[in-house]
Write a protein that holds these residues in place. Sequence first.
Motif, PDB file in Angstrom:
ATOM      1  N   TRP A  66       0.829  -1.162   0.064  1.00  0.00           N
ATOM      2  CA  TRP A  66       0.102  -0.008   0.063  1.00  0.00           C
ATOM      3  C   TRP A  66       0.857   1.327   0.092  1.00  0.00           C
ATOM      4  O   TRP A  66       0.647   2.230  -0.666  1.00  0.00           O
ATOM      5  N   ALA A  67       1.998   1.261   0.868  1.00  0.00           N
ATOM      6  CA  ALA A  67       2.678   2.607   0.743  1.00  0.00           C
ATOM      7  C   ALA A  67       3.725   2.534  -0.336  1.00  0.00           C
ATOM      8  O   ALA A  67       3.619   3.678  -0.733  1.00  0.00           O
ATOM      9  N   ARG A  68       4.127   1.704  -0.753  1.00  0.00           N
ATOM     10  CA  ARG A  68       5.259   1.806  -1.973  1.00  0.00           C
ATOM     11  C   ARG A  68       4.274   2.152  -3.116  1.00  0.00           C
ATOM     12  O   ARG A  68       4.904   2.938  -4.141  1.00  0.00           O
ATOM     13  N   ALA A  69       3.086   1.810  -3.187  1.00  0.00           N
ATOM     14  CA  ALA A  69       2.162   2.519  -4.153  1.00  0.00           C
ATOM     15  C   ALA A  69       1.981   3.804  -4.487  1.00  0.00           C
ATOM     16  O   ALA A  69       1.560   4.556  -5.471  1.00  0.00           O
ATOM     17  N   ARG A  70       2.460   4.700  -3.269  1.00  0.00           N
ATOM     18  CA  ARG A  70       2.137   5.890  -2.919  1.00  0.00           C
ATOM     19  C   ARG A  70       3.403   6.778  -3.148  1.00  0.00           C
ATOM     20  O   ARG A  70       3.705   8.074  -2.672  1.00  0.00           O
ATOM     21  N   ALA A  71       4.536   5.818  -3.024  1.00  0.00           N
ATOM     22  CA  ALA A  71       5.960   6.779  -2.859  1.00  0.00           C
ATOM     23  C   ALA A  71       6.052   7.612  -3.740  1.00  0.00           C
ATOM     24  O   ALA A  71       6.946   8.733  -3.405  1.00  0.00           O
ATOM     25  N   ASP A  72       5.805   7.688  -4.978  1.00  0.00           N
ATOM     26  CA  ASP A  72       6.269   8.918  -5.866  1.00  0.00           C
ATOM     27  C   ASP A  72       4.810   9.831  -6.002  1.00  0.00           C
ATOM     28  O   ASP A  72       4.974  10.548  -7.092  1.00  0.00           O
TER      29      ASP A  72
END
Length: 303
Positions: free
Chosen positions: A117-123
């Motif tokens: 979930w968090a990596r999908a929002r990293a950029d």
Amino acid sequence: PPTAPAMAPAANGGASAAHVLVVPFPAQGHLIPLLDLAGLLASRGLRLTVVCTPATAPLLAPLLAATHQGAVSALTLPFPSHPALPAGVENAKGSGPALFAKLIVAFAGLRGPLGTWARARADTPDRVVAVLSDFFCGWTQALADELGVPRVVFSSSAVYGTAVLHSMFRLMPKREDEHDDECPVSFPDIPGSPSYPWRQLSLLYRFYKAGDEVSEGVKNNFLSNMGSSCIVSNTFRQLEGRYLERPLADLGFMRVRAVGPLAPEPDASGNRGGETAVAASDLCAWLNQFADGAVVYVSFGSM
């Protein structure tokens, strides 16, 4: 851990505000004060996503209703299954120490879904810049390291108790006589060098068995906390000044920040979280009727 680029907090907790991932432990005495802290952080301009499971989601309702313009949102995930945990158990309500230990280990199963979930929002502007999690969620330290953001440990307990609990799993004290429940165990790195008989130590520690998956998971939970960037505790300086004045070895030599006592803000009628608040002046007036040392305070906890 390396600190992610900070985003300027927005006064209304809007899209440009720094986004913090909050991971409470599913036990009322831990979850409720962390939600109170989340409310305070939201009021100061941060944006927070609070992780919950279907069993704990209803406890977020008052916080979600009290915050404005989306400053706090809930991320509801299925409770991870674990062979050591009975089916359907999602929180620590009414559980004994053995089940509590299994809950600590099983809850770590959220690390994978949260990382995705968090990596999908990293950029994106929605990227997570910090993780704030309970001290029973030591697995979030590895999650924060993966994301390259700092993790702040939350203790719903006082600093003294938190240090004692971590000290046991750091030093792993043993009894000279395994049948002597009165054998004293000392904590030399805590101010005052306290000592307690074995029978008074936490059952989480006394039930420890080397090599057992659950026992080792509980131990690693507390050791992981020592890799965090900061600890915040539901305490206050007037109560625990001697444990706050210098970093403690048993807490990884990190400075502990006192953020308590945490409680919901009273509304206009004096109602505080569904219960009528007692004014401090009224309480002091009542206490002053008694001689020093004549009143005993007893707390039965939140369950």
